[in-house]
Design a protein around this motif. Structure first.
Motif, PDB file in Angstrom:
ATOM      1  N   VAL A 540      23.324  65.980  -3.786  1.00 46.49           N
ATOM      2  CA  VAL A 540      22.727  67.118  -4.484  1.00 46.49           C
ATOM      3  C   VAL A 540      23.759  67.794  -5.379  1.00 46.49           C
ATOM      4  N   ALA A 541      24.990  67.986  -4.874  1.00 46.33           N
ATOM      5  CA  ALA A 541      26.026  68.637  -5.678  1.00 46.33           C
ATOM      6  C   ALA A 541      26.356  67.819  -6.915  1.00 46.33           C
ATOM      7  N   LEU A 542      26.556  66.513  -6.735  1.00 46.59           N
ATOM      8  CA  LEU A 542      26.861  65.665  -7.888  1.00 46.59           C
ATOM      9  C   LEU A 542      25.674  65.568  -8.836  1.00 46.59           C
ATOM     10  N   GLY A 543      24.461  65.490  -8.277  1.00 50.30           N
ATOM     11  CA  GLY A 543      23.282  65.456  -9.132  1.00 50.30           C
ATOM     12  C   GLY A 543      23.097  66.732  -9.920  1.00 50.30           C
ATOM     13  N   GLY A 544      23.400  67.891  -9.299  1.00 52.23           N
ATOM     14  CA  GLY A 544      23.312  69.155 -10.018  1.00 52.23           C
ATOM     15  C   GLY A 544      24.292  69.233 -11.174  1.00 52.23           C
ATOM     16  N   TYR A 545      25.502  68.745 -10.942  1.00 53.54           N
ATOM     17  CA  TYR A 545      26.494  68.775 -12.027  1.00 53.54           C
ATOM     18  C   TYR A 545      26.076  67.841 -13.164  1.00 53.54           C
ATOM     19  N   LEU A 546      25.595  66.640 -12.831  1.00 56.69           N
ATOM     20  CA  LEU A 546      25.179  65.704 -13.881  1.00 56.69           C
ATOM     21  C   LEU A 546      23.983  66.238 -14.670  1.00 56.69           C
ATOM     22  N   ALA A 547      23.035  66.843 -13.969  1.00 52.91           N
ATOM     23  CA  ALA A 547      21.888  67.406 -14.677  1.00 52.91           C
ATOM     24  C   ALA A 547      22.313  68.557 -15.583  1.00 52.91           C
ATOM     25  N   SER A 548      23.223  69.383 -15.129  1.00 52.18           N
ATOM     26  CA  SER A 548      23.718  70.484 -15.958  1.00 52.18           C
ATOM     27  C   SER A 548      24.459  69.955 -17.175  1.00 52.18           C
ATOM     28  N   ASP A 549      25.276  68.938 -16.985  1.00 53.30           N
ATOM     29  CA  ASP A 549      26.002  68.366 -18.115  1.00 53.30           C
ATOM     30  C   ASP A 549      25.045  67.723 -19.116  1.00 53.30           C
ATOM     31  N   ALA A 866      27.209  73.034  -6.024  1.00 52.55           N
ATOM     32  CA  ALA A 866      27.040  72.885  -7.472  1.00 52.55           C
ATOM     33  C   ALA A 866      27.137  74.232  -8.176  1.00 52.55           C
ATOM     34  N   ALA A 867      26.556  75.269  -7.565  1.00 57.74           N
ATOM     35  CA  ALA A 867      26.621  76.596  -8.185  1.00 57.74           C
ATOM     36  C   ALA A 867      28.058  77.100  -8.251  1.00 57.74           C
ATOM     37  N   ILE A 868      28.829  76.883  -7.183  1.00 56.88           N
ATOM     38  CA  ILE A 868      30.228  77.337  -7.173  1.00 56.88           C
ATOM     39  C   ILE A 868      31.036  76.603  -8.238  1.00 56.88           C
ATOM     40  N   VAL A 869      30.842  75.294  -8.314  1.00 51.74           N
ATOM     41  CA  VAL A 869      31.618  74.506  -9.282  1.00 51.74           C
ATOM     42  C   VAL A 869      31.256  74.912 -10.711  1.00 51.74           C
ATOM     43  N   LEU A 870      29.953  75.018 -11.010  1.00 47.43           N
ATOM     44  CA  LEU A 870      29.546  75.372 -12.367  1.00 47.43           C
ATOM     45  C   LEU A 870      29.976  76.786 -12.731  1.00 47.43           C
ATOM     46  N   ARG A 875      33.581  80.148 -15.737  1.00 42.54           N
ATOM     47  CA  ARG A 875      34.525  81.277 -15.706  1.00 42.54           C
ATOM     48  C   ARG A 875      35.848  80.887 -16.348  1.00 42.54           C
ATOM     49  N   GLN A 876      36.255  79.647 -16.138  1.00 49.03           N
ATOM     50  CA  GLN A 876      37.498  79.190 -16.765  1.00 49.03           C
ATOM     51  C   GLN A 876      37.333  79.080 -18.276  1.00 49.03           C
ATOM     52  N   TYR A 877      36.192  78.517 -18.724  1.00 48.80           N
ATOM     53  CA  TYR A 877      35.963  78.380 -20.160  1.00 48.80           C
ATOM     54  C   TYR A 877      35.780  79.726 -20.841  1.00 48.80           C
ATOM     55  N   ALA A 878      35.412  80.756 -20.070  1.00 55.19           N
ATOM     56  CA  ALA A 878      35.196  82.070 -20.676  1.00 55.19           C
ATOM     57  C   ALA A 878      36.478  82.659 -21.236  1.00 55.19           C
ATOM     58  N   THR A 879      37.623  82.172 -20.763  1.00 52.00           N
ATOM     59  CA  THR A 879      38.902  82.669 -21.274  1.00 52.00           C
ATOM     60  C   THR A 879      39.389  81.892 -22.487  1.00 52.00           C
ATOM     61  N   ASP A 880      38.662  80.832 -22.868  1.00 55.24           N
ATOM     62  CA  ASP A 880      39.068  80.033 -24.024  1.00 55.24           C
ATOM     63  C   ASP A 880      38.461  80.609 -25.299  1.00 55.24           C
ATOM     64  N   TRP A 881      39.140  80.318 -26.409  1.00 53.47           N
ATOM     65  CA  TRP A 881      38.564  80.658 -27.713  1.00 53.47           C
ATOM     66  C   TRP A 881      38.951  79.586 -28.726  1.00 53.47           C
ATOM     67  N   PRO A 882      38.016  79.086 -29.495  1.00 51.33           N
ATOM     68  CA  PRO A 882      36.580  79.371 -29.433  1.00 51.33           C
ATOM     69  C   PRO A 882      35.963  78.921 -28.105  1.00 51.33           C
ATOM     70  N   ALA A 883      35.056  79.733 -27.568  1.00 49.95           N
ATOM     71  CA  ALA A 883      34.475  79.458 -26.261  1.00 49.95           C
ATOM     72  C   ALA A 883      33.486  78.300 -26.359  1.00 49.95           C
ATOM     73  N   PRO A 884      33.639  77.269 -25.540  1.00 53.49           N
ATOM     74  CA  PRO A 884      32.656  76.181 -25.549  1.00 53.49           C
ATOM     75  C   PRO A 884      31.351  76.627 -24.920  1.00 53.49           C
ATOM     76  N   ALA A 885      30.342  75.828 -25.092  1.00 54.62           N
ATOM     77  CA  ALA A 885      29.033  76.141 -24.512  1.00 54.62           C
ATOM     78  C   ALA A 885      29.124  76.092 -22.998  1.00 54.62           C
ATOM     79  N   PRO A 886      28.557  77.075 -22.302  1.00 59.91           N
ATOM     80  CA  PRO A 886      28.645  77.079 -20.832  1.00 59.91           C
ATOM     81  C   PRO A 886      27.735  76.015 -20.222  1.00 59.91           C
ATOM     82  N   TYR A 887      28.030  75.695 -18.975  1.00 61.63           N
ATOM     83  CA  TYR A 887      27.189  74.771 -18.217  1.00 61.63           C
ATOM     84  C   TYR A 887      26.029  75.555 -17.608  1.00 61.63           C
ATOM     85  N   PRO A 888      24.802  75.232 -17.936  1.00 63.41           N
ATOM     86  CA  PRO A 888      23.675  75.935 -17.297  1.00 63.41           C
ATOM     87  C   PRO A 888      23.478  75.441 -15.875  1.00 63.41           C
TER      88      PRO A 888
END
Length: 925
Positions: A540-549, A866-870, A875-888
Motif C-alpha cells: 500500500v505504501a509503495l502503491g500510494g507513492y507510485l500513484a502520487s508520482d 505513504a502520507a508521512i513520506v509524501l 516539506r523538503q521541496y518547500a524550501t527549494d526555489w523555484p519550488a517544484p510541483a508537490p506530490y499530491p
C-alpha cells in the motif's frame, strides 16, 4: 567363636580429609563450556527426534525457509556464472588471436595490463587523425604476422513482416580464422561478398527468414542474402554480420580494432613499442606499462555504502517476513510439547535449558532448510543456465560456479531465521507453569503493559525516523524507520488480539471461538497477523507513492505540440520528400491534409558552431533572482509572490525558448491557437516581425531578440515588431520571420514538417505513413500523445498480488495450525451435538481473523506511511526555489480493491479445503 584382630600397616593413621588424594581441579571456564556443549547436544538430539515425529509441521517450516533460500541461491549462482572473470573476458574478446590492437592517439600512451583503459604518457594525448590501415598494422607488427580488422557496431534498418526493424550490425570478415574464433557457426557459411550477410539465431527468428532469404534495407537501396547463422557469445540478441566490403571505410564507427596473430606471441617489448605509437594492446599475458587495480566482486566503495545499507535493510525486511511466517509453527509445536518440556523442568532443567530445547528446533530446521534450498537453488541454476543466458542476460556465461561466499551467507541467514522464529516460543516455554504443563492445561495468556509501551514507542519512533529520512532523501533511514515501526506493531498486536477477543462475546458461536482461540494462542496468531500486515503495508505504501508520482507527472507534463499532431523529421541530408509528397502520404494514411513545413535557424556560415537565439525580457519583467540562486527564507517568500518569478517545471533551471522560422503557415499546427490569434500572428510574420507565446516578452508592441554564437563571436541584438499569442499549446516558442532571421545573421534551414490530426495516430498508421514516404527518403516521427502518463496499474496490481499471496499463505498456515491444535475442542463440539458445518464455519472465521485483521492493520499502516513520506518530501521541496510541483496524496485504489478481496479469498479457501465432519477422538461404550 574365634576373634581375629585386623592387622594395621605401619605408619600413622589419620581421618583428616586433607590427607586424602585430591583430583586435579578443572578450570571453571572449561567446565561451563562442557556443560553448555552437553546441554546443546541434548537439545539438538531432542530437536532432531521432534522433527521426525512432527513431519508435517517440519515440512511446512522447511518449505517456508527453503523457498527464499532456493530463489536467492538460484540468483547468486546465475549471477556468478554471468559475471565473467578477467581471463574469460579476454578469451571472449580475442578468440584464437594473440592480441587486439586499438588506435587511440598519435602520441605515446600507457595502459593497464588488460588493455581496458589507457592514459597519455606526457600531457594531453593527440587523438588519432585517421583510421589505421593494413599497411600501418603490418609495419608495426613485422613480417609473418596475420591480422584482421573489426570495425565498430552500426545500426542497420531492414524491412520485416512487422515493419521496419533496426538491428545491430557488426562488420568483420568471418572467412578469416581470427575473426571466425569470435563466433559460433550454427549453420550455413561465412559471407564472402558485399551482398551476403550472416545473422544470429535471434535475428533469424525475429525476421522469420531462412538461409537463402533476401533482406532489404528500409530505404530499399540495398539487399542482402542470408548465407549463415552465427552466434556471438557476448550478445545473443538480434545481430547481423556484414562483410567488410559492404561498408565503406569512411563511414563513422564507434570503434575499430585489429585482431593479430604474431609469431612467437606478443611480449612486453612489443606492447611498449605499440604504446609508443598510441596503440592500446589487449593480450593474454597481461603486459602493461601502467598500474592496474583489480576491483573484486563484492567490494564496496564509499559511493556504494548507501546502496549497500539499503540492500541490507531490504534483506532485513524479507528476513522479518520469513520469521513472522515461520513463528506460528514453532509456537504450535511448543504447545503440543507442553508435557515434554514440563518433564525436562521436573528432571532439573532450568529456564535456560528449556529455551535451548526450543531454540534447537530453529537451529535444526534452519540448517535443513538452508541445505535443501541451497542444493535445489544451485541445481536449478545449473539446469536453467541456457534459459537464463538466452532470455535474461542475453549472453553466454563463463564456467560453472556457484559463489560460495554468497551461499554461505544465505545459509547463515536461513539458520538465523529459524532461530529468530523460535525465540518467542522459547521464551514462552521457559515461563510456563510446570504443574499446568504436566496436567496438560493451558497457561492463561497475559498481555504485559511493557510490551505495549515498547510497541508504541517503536511505532511512533519509526514513523518519525521514516519522516526524517524522507526529508533527507535517504532510503536507508526510511527503511530503518519502517522496520522499527513494523516491530512496534508486532509488539502491540497481542494486546490488540486480547481486546478484540473481549469484544467477541456478542458474536455468534464460530466467530467467538475463532477470536478466543486467537487470544489463547497469541504466540501463533500474532506473528501470522503481523506477516500479513507487513506485506499489505509495504504494497500500500509503495502503491500510494507510485500513484502520487503518476498524478504529479500528469500535472507537470509539458506537451511538445497539440495532442495528435506529429513532427516529420528527415534523416538524410539530401534524400528527403517534398511538401506535396508528405501531404499526399498524410492524406492517404492518416486521413488529413493539414501539413505545413517547419524551418529552423542556424549560423550564417556553416562550421561556426551553434547560434543561440532567445527573446529578451524587458528590464521591468526580469525576476530579481534567477534559478540556481541561493535564497533566504524571506527571499523565497518574496520570489514566490512575485509574478515575474513564476517559473514552470520545465524552466525551473533557467528559461528556454524554442526558435522556429515561419510565415504564418505552421502557426496553427505548432501552437493550436484559435483562428483569430493565428491570423494576427501570420500578419505580423509576413510584415517581418516575430511571434512569441509569452506576453512578458512584448514591450511597446516590439520584441527584443538576441543571437549569441557558441564560438565566442559578437552577440547581435535587434528589436522587431512583436505579437504574443493569448493562448497556445506546447512549449514556449519564438517564431521568426525570414527577414528578422537574416537581420540577426542567421540562415534558414528546413527541419521537417508538422502534420495535424484530431487524435494520435495508431502505430499501424504511423508505420504506413513512414512506408509511404520511404521511397523519397528515410524519416522519423515524433507524435504528441497528450498528457498521458505511463500506466502503472499493472505494477500496482502486481504489488497487491504479492501482498495477497502472502496474506492467503499466512492465513492458510495459521488456520491449519489452529485446526490441528483445536482437534480436541472439535471433538467436544461433536459430543455436544454441534452440526458438521460448524467445523467449516470455524475455519472460515479463523482465516478471516488472521487475513482480515492483518489486512486492516496493513492498509492503515501503509496509508499512514505513504502520507508521512509524501508530506516529508513536499516539506523538503518547500524550501527549494523555484519550488517544484508537490506530490499530491493519492489513494492507490487498485491496490486497496485487491487487498479488500484477499481476505474473502482466504476465507473461501479455508472453507473449501476444510472437511465438514467433526472428529471423534473417543467413543464411550
Amino acid at each position: 567363636m574365634t576373634l581375629r584382630r585386623t592387622t594395621r600397616t605401619a605408619g600413622p593413621v589419620t581421618d583428616d580429609p586433607a590427607a586424602q588424594p585430591v583430583p586435579p581441579r578443572v578450570p571453571q571456564g572449561r567446565r561451563r563450556f562442557a556443560e553448555l556443549a552437553g546441554s546443546w547436544r541434548a537439545a539438538l538430539r531432542i530437536a532432531r527426534r521432534e522433527s521426525r515425529r512432527a513431519r508435517r509441521r517440519t515440512a511446512l517450516v522447511l518449505a517456508m525457509i527453503a523457498l527464499p533460500v532456493l530463489v536467492l541461491a538460484f540468483l547468486a549462482a546465475s549471477y556468478d556464472m554471468a559475471e565473467l572473470t578477467a581471463q574469460e573476458k579476454i578469451d571472449r574478446r580475442l578468440g584464437v588471436a594473440d592480441a587486439e590492437l586499438r588506435w587511440f592517439a598519435d602520441t605515446p600512451i600507457d595502459q593497464d595490463e588488460w588493455g581496458e583503459s589507457w592514459y597519455p604518457r606526457n600531457g594531453d594525448a593527440e587523438a588519432s587523425s585517421h583510421p589505421a590501415t593494413a599497411a600501418e598494422v603490418s609495419a608495426l607488427l613485422g613480417p609473418g604476422s596475420r591480422f584482421t580488422e573489426l570495425r565498430g557496431r552500426m545500426p542497420l534498418t531492414v524491412q520485416s513482416p512487422e515493419g521496419d526493424e533496426t538491428f545491430q550490425a557488426r562488420v568483420l570478415d568471418l572467412t578469416d580464422p581470427l575473426a571466425r574464433g569470435l563466433v559460433r557457426f550454427r549453420s550455413g557459411r561465412a559471407p564472402r561478398e558485399p551482398a551476403e550477410v550472416a545473422v544470429s539465431p535471434a535475428a533469424l527468428r525475429h525476421l522469420d527468414v531462412r538461409l537463402g532469404a533476401v533482406l532489404a534495407t528500409a530505404d530499399g537501396m540495398r539487399a542482402y542474402t542470408v548465407v549463415g547463422v552465427v552466434e556471438f557469445p557476448d550478445d545473443l540478441g538480434p545481430i547481423v554480420a556484414l562483410h567488410p566490403s559492404a561498408v565503406p571505410r569512411n563511414e563513422p564507427f564507434l570503434d575499430s580494432s585489429w585482431l593479430v596473430d604474431v609469431p612467437g606471441g606478443v611480449d612486453a617489448a612489443m606492447v611498449a613499442r605499440l604504446n609508443d605509437n598510441g596503440v592500446v594492446v589487449a593480450t593474454r599475458d597481461h603486459h602493461g606499462t601502467g598500474g592496474w587495480t583489480r576491483t573484486w566482486l563484492g567490494s564496496v566503495g564509499p559511493a556504494d555504502s548507501n546502496d549497500l545499507s539499503t540492500g541490507v535493510l531490504i534483506a532485513g525486511l524479507g528476513l522479518l517476513e520469513v520469521v513472522l511466517l515461520v513463528g506460528p509453527a514453532f509456537a504450535v509445536g511448543v504447545r503440543r510439547r507442553r508435557r515434554d518440556l514440563a518433564l525436562v523442568a521436573v528432571a532439573g532443567g532450568d529456564s535456560a535449558q528449556l529455551r535451548r530445547v526450543v531454540l534447537a528446533d530453529g537451529v535444526v530446521l534452519g540448517v535443513l532448510g538452508a541445505a535443501v534450498g541451497l542444493l535445489l537453488g544451485v541445481a536449478a541454476a545449473f539446469a536453467g543456465r541456457p534459459l537464463m543466458e538466452q532470455y535474461v542476460f542475453s549472453a553466454r556465461f563463463g564456467g560453472y560456479r556457484c559463489w560460495p561466499a554468497a551461499l554461505l551467507v544465505l545459509a547463515g541467514v536461513a539458520v538465523l531465521a529459524g532461530v529468530l522464529a523460535a525465540v518467542a516460543p522459547a521464551w514462552t516455554a521457559a515461563r510456563q507453569d510446570v504443574a499446568a504443563g504436566l496436567a496438560g492445561r493451558r497457561t492463561p495468556p497475559t498481555s504485559r503493559t511493557r510490551w505495549l509501551a515498547l510497541g508504541l514507542v517503536l511505532a511512533f519512533g519509526g514513523a518519525a525516523l521514516a519522516a526524517y529520512g524522507a526529508t533527507r532523501t535517504s532510503a536507508a533511514v526510511i527503511l530503518t524507520g519502517l522496520i522499527l515501526g513494523e516491530l512496534g506493531l508486532v509488539c502491540c498486536t497481542p494486546t490488540l488480539i486480547g481486546v478484540l477477543a473481549r469484544l467477541g462475546r456478542v458474536l455468534p458461536l464460530a466467530p467467538r471461538i475463532a477470536l478466543r482461540d486467537a487470544s489463547r494462542n497469541r504466540a501463533a496468531a500474532a506473528p501470522a497477523i503481523c506477516a500479513v500486515m507487513a506485506a499489505v503495508a509495504s504494497s500500500v505504501a509503495l502503491g500510494g507513492y507510485l500513484a502520487s508520482d503518476r498524478v504529479r507527472q500528469a500535472d507537470t507534463y509539458q506537451p511538445m505540440l497539440p495532442t495528435g499532431h506529429l513532427l516529420v523529421n528527415p534523416e538524410h541530408s539530401t534524400r528527403r520528400p517534398t511538401l506535396a509528397q508528405v501531404t499526399a502520404a498524410a492524406q492517404e494514411t492518416l486521413g488529413t491534409a493539414a501539413v505545413a513545413p517547419v524551418q529552423t535557424v542556424a549560423c550564417a556560415e556553416a562550421g561556426h558552431g551553434y547560434c543561440d537565439v532567445t527573446p529578451l525580457l524587458p528590464p521591468a519583467q526580469v525576476c530579481p533572482w534567477q534559478p540556481g540562486d541561493v535564497l533566504s527564507a524571506s527571499q523565497r517568500r518574496q520570489a514566490r509572490a512575485d509574478p515575474r518569478c513564476q517559473f514552470s517545471e520545465t524552466t525551473r533551471f533557467g528559461p528556454w525558448v524554442q526558435s522556429w522560422v515561419d510565415d504564418g503557415t505552421a502557426v496553427p499546427l505548432l501552437t493550436g491557437a484559435d483562428p483569430a490569434a493565428t491570423a494576427t500572428a501570420a500578419e505580423v510574420l509576413r510584415a517581418g516581425g516575430v511571434v512569441v507565446t509569452n506576453r512578458r516578452y512584448v514591450h511597446d508592441g516590439r520584441v527584443t531578440v538576441q543571437m549569441v554564437p557558441s564560438d565566442g563571436g559578437t552577440p547581435i541584438t535587434a528589436d522587431f515588431p512583436g505579437y504574443a499569442l493569448p493562448a497556445f499549446v506546447g512549449e514556449s516558442r519564438l517564431l521568426l520571420s525570414e527577414p528578422s532571421a537574416r537581420s540577426l545573421g542567421l540562415r534558414v534551414s528546413s527541419a521537417g514538417w508538422v502534420v495535424g490530426t484530431a487524435t494520435p495516430p495508431a502505430s499501424q498508421q504511423q508505420e504506413r505513413f513512414t512506408a509511404a514516404l520511404r521511397p523519397f527518403g528515410p524519416v522519423s516521427l515524433s507524435v504528441e500523445s497528450g498528457a498521458a502518463p505511463t500506466d502503472i496499474s499493472p505494477l500496482l496490481l502486481l504489488l497487491a498480488a504479492a501482498a495477497g499471496l502472502i496474506t492467503v499463505g499466512a492465513a492458510g498456515i495459521a488456520t491449519a495450525l489452529a485446526a490441528a491444535e483445536g482437534r480436541a475442542e472439535l471433538s467436544t463440539l461433536a459430543a455436544v451435538g454441534a452440526a458438521p458445518a460448524v467445523r467449516r464455519l470455524l475455519a472460515i472465521c479463523q482465516a478471516g481473523v488472521i487475513a482480515g485483521l492483518g489486512s486492516v492493520l496493513g492498509i492503515v499502516a501503509g496509508l499512514g506511511t505513504a502520507a508521512i513520506v509524501l508530506f516529508s518530501v513536499n516539506r523538503q521541496y518547500a524550501t527549494d526555489w523555484p519550488a517544484p510541483a508537490p506530490y499530491p496524496y493519492v489513494v492507490p485504489w487498485p491496490v486497496l480493491g485487491v487487498l479488500v478481496l484477499v481476505p474473502l479469498v482466504a476465507m473461501l479457501g479455508a472453507g473449501l479445503f476444510t472437511r465438514a465432519r467433526l472428529p471423534i477422538e473417543r467413543r464411550l461404550d
